[in-house]
Design an enzyme around this catalytic site. Structure first.
Site, PDB file in Angstrom:
ATOM      1  N   ASN A 169       9.535  -7.611 -11.713  1.00  0.00           N
ATOM      2  CA  ASN A 169       8.129  -7.450 -11.622  1.00  0.00           C
ATOM      3  C   ASN A 169       7.793  -7.499 -10.266  1.00  0.00           C
ATOM      4  OD1 ASN A 169       5.180  -9.173 -11.941  1.00  0.00           O
ATOM      5  ND2 ASN A 169       5.505  -7.298 -13.285  1.00  0.00           N
ATOM      6  N   TYR A 173      -1.145 -11.827  -6.634  1.00  0.00           N
ATOM      7  CA  TYR A 173      -1.650 -12.890  -6.634  1.00  0.00           C
ATOM      8  C   TYR A 173      -1.732 -13.664  -5.293  1.00  0.00           C
ATOM      9  CZ  TYR A 173       1.657 -11.923 -10.604  1.00  0.00           C
ATOM     10  OH  TYR A 173       2.451 -11.099 -11.601  1.00  0.00           O
ATOM     11  N   ARG A 174      -2.956 -14.431  -5.179  1.00  0.00           N
ATOM     12  CA  ARG A 174      -3.279 -14.873  -4.015  1.00  0.00           C
ATOM     13  C   ARG A 174      -2.448 -16.214  -3.634  1.00  0.00           C
ATOM     14  NH1 ARG A 174      -8.423 -17.280  -7.011  1.00  0.00           N
ATOM     15  NH2 ARG A 174      -7.951 -19.569  -7.011  1.00  0.00           N
ATOM     16  N   TRP A 187      -1.194 -17.610 -10.388  1.00  0.00           N
ATOM     17  CA  TRP A 187      -1.173 -16.526 -11.147  1.00  0.00           C
ATOM     18  C   TRP A 187      -1.718 -17.080 -12.433  1.00  0.00           C
ATOM     19  CZ3 TRP A 187       4.738 -16.214  -9.955  1.00  0.00           C
ATOM     20  CH2 TRP A 187       5.279 -17.571 -10.285  1.00  0.00           C
ATOM     21  N   GLU A 233       6.982  -2.063 -11.495  1.00  0.00           N
ATOM     22  CA  GLU A 233       6.072  -1.184 -10.660  1.00  0.00           C
ATOM     23  C   GLU A 233       6.649  -0.357  -9.507  1.00  0.00           C
ATOM     24  OE1 GLU A 233       4.197  -4.574 -12.897  1.00  0.00           O
ATOM     25  OE2 GLU A 233       6.296  -4.430 -11.731  1.00  0.00           O
ATOM     26  N   ASP A 282     -14.137 -15.856  -4.727  1.00  0.00           N
ATOM     27  CA  ASP A 282     -13.331 -14.868  -5.485  1.00  0.00           C
ATOM     28  C   ASP A 282     -14.190 -13.520  -5.853  1.00  0.00           C
ATOM     29  OD1 ASP A 282     -11.250 -13.641  -7.130  1.00  0.00           O
ATOM     30  OD2 ASP A 282     -10.714 -15.855  -7.943  1.00  0.00           O
TER      31      ASP A 282
END
Length: 482
Positions: A169, A173-174, A187, A233, A282
């Site tokens: 995968n 994610y930060r 996540w 991906e 955010d």
């Protein structure tokens, strides 16, 4: 053709007048973020900061901050062009049986197979290797907002697999930097990276992970794409760029990472270790409060000798991530139609910050069809988080917010045409009554059929005579108007 990597992309943008080099000294602490925010708000170019105080690496921001740039990154002139190519390959599996259907589908599966990543022995991303001396402080990682808990990596492609090594995968994610060799992995529990992590945690083992920065810009988009779990991906990236992504094995982790990336951060995530991460400014326009998240312990940092650090600024729209979301809206519309065939168009307006608002148009043929569509979409992937869902007829332009709201006022009765429901909520939704669950509001703003209004005839909308409209358009200058 030059290799499709970040260097190729910078050259592409610069030749089109879509990139500016900034040679004045700037700070990675708030200053670059402020500049980047103003550029996006003004529909400005991407920026390559070549003189970042305290760092040797340049910083690239805004590289995907327009729909035009997104289309180029996906290998076309428009995003809809890429959507057409993708739709032909991502249709649901054909029904069992049927030799003729199998023959027709064969070229599609061959193209998908040809797009699988290609493993190579070495790549530019590993020309410089730091293991014992790996230090996140060597990277010009931005702090974007005054209340942020620290600097954050915001454009990293996160590579993981499940504990059996089957479900590779790539997510985005930060990561908050805690120190030279540690950062928080933010996540959510429904993310595929978290799902992989739980398989390792079930065995009591630390999960290998890698963070890639840069490479072909299509990789950045692919990391954000809402693909089904188990669908790699990198295969999507290969389809979109028209050739397989070159990957190389990590130096300290058993993962395949993009060979042409700028920087790779390798490490492990221990199931027993968590740390307080946040606050973070955010995309909702608010700070996400601190919470405990897993920790990535860095085992290596590899990079090109003259590496460039790509990043993005997250915050209240308009921001670069909004264009990534709009791209997903266009790319996956044909796929959504396979599940909701009456769907004509879909708009996720930027002010809805991905999950608050959705406008959809449908080809209505029977009573209560708008309600059927609402529930279908609330049960479909990331659309389950949508709070306000407006359904209009197929002739309505869902990308024109004023027209949609006019239709709501004209076609909907608040008592008869609204649907209140409850379902999953994005964990970033601070307005939700409780974490992970919230109310939903659907509005049926379609024209009502007689069965829906007790046999009442619905009025016809005012529409100009098309012949007269064409005549006036042709003769406009004859009237003396500019």
């Amino acid at each position: 053709m030059a290799a499709r990597d970040l260097r190729w992309w910078i050259s592409r943008l610069e030749s089109a007048g879509q990139l500016r080099r900034v040679r004045a000294e700037v700070s990675a602490d708030l200053e670059i973020a402020e500049i980047a925010s103003r550029l996006v708000a003004r529909n400005g170019p991407a920026a390559l900061f070549e003189n970042v105080a305290g760092h040797r690496m340049p910083v690239l921001v805004g590289a995907l901050a327009s729909m035009e740039r997104m289309a180029w990154a996906l290998g076309g002139e428009t995003v809809d062009e890429a959507a057409g190519r993708l739709a032909a390959l991502l249709r649901p599996p054909m029904p069992m049986g049927g030799l003729f259907e199998a023959i027709k589908a064969a070229p599609r599966f061959m193209k998908l197979a040809a797009a699988a990543p290609k493993t190579v022995g070495s790549g530019p991303c590993q020309e410089v290797v730091h293991t014992a001396d790996a230090d996140l402080g060597s990277l010009p990682i931005l702090r974007c907002w005054p209340g942020d808990g620290g600097p954050y990596i915001t454009l990293g492609q996160i590579y993981t697999t499940d504990a059996d090594g089957r479900n590779a995968n790539v997510g985005m994610y930060r990561l908050q930097v805690f120190g030279p060799r540690a950062c928080g992995m933010h996540w959510h529990r429904d993310h595929d990276g978290a799902r992989n992590y739980r398989t390792w945690a079930a065995r009591g083992e630390a999960m290998p992970a890698a963070v890639a920065l840069g490479g072909d810009p299509v990789l950045t988009y692919a990391a954000t794409a809402p693909l089904p779990y188990g669908m790699n991906e990198l295969g999507l990236a290969g389809v979109l760029q028209g050739e397989p992504v070159r990957v190389v094995r990590g130096v300290t982790v058993p993962l395949l990472v993009p060979a042409d990336a700028e920087i790779i951060i390798e490490g492990t995530v221990d199931p027993e270790e968590r740390a307080l991460e946040g606050p973070f400014g955010d995309h909702t326009g608010y700070y996400t409060p601190p919470d405990r998240y897993p920790v990535l312990r860095v085992t290596a940092i590899t990079h090109r000798p003259d590496a460039i650090y790509p990043t993005t600024v997250v915050g209240r729209f308009p921001k670069e991530d909004g264009f990534l979301a709009k791209t997903t809206e266009r790319l996956f519309l044909p796929v959504i139609r396979t599940f909701v065939p009456e769907l004509s168009d879909l708009a996720l307006p930027m002010f809805g910050v991905f999950h608050n608002w959705a406008f959809v148009s449908i080809k209505k043929t029977y009573p209560q069809q708008a309600r059927k569509v609402m529930h279908a979409l609330w049960g479909l992937g990331q659309l389950m988080y949508t709070k306000y869902l407006v359904v209009v007829d197929e002739n309505v332009n869902v990308h024109d917010t004023e027209e949609v709201l006019w239709r709501v006022g004209a076609e909907a009765d608040p008592r008869r045409d609204t649907v209140l429901a409850e379902g999953p909520a994005d964990v970033l939704d601070h307005a939700a009554p409780r974490t992970g669950a919230a109310g939903k509001l659907g509005i049926d703003a379609t024209r009502k059929l007689p069965e829906e209004v007790g046999g009442q005839a619905w009025p016809e909308p005012i529409v100009p005579d098309p012949e007269v409209t064409d005549r006036v358009t042709r003769r406009w200058k004859d009237y003396g108007f500019e």
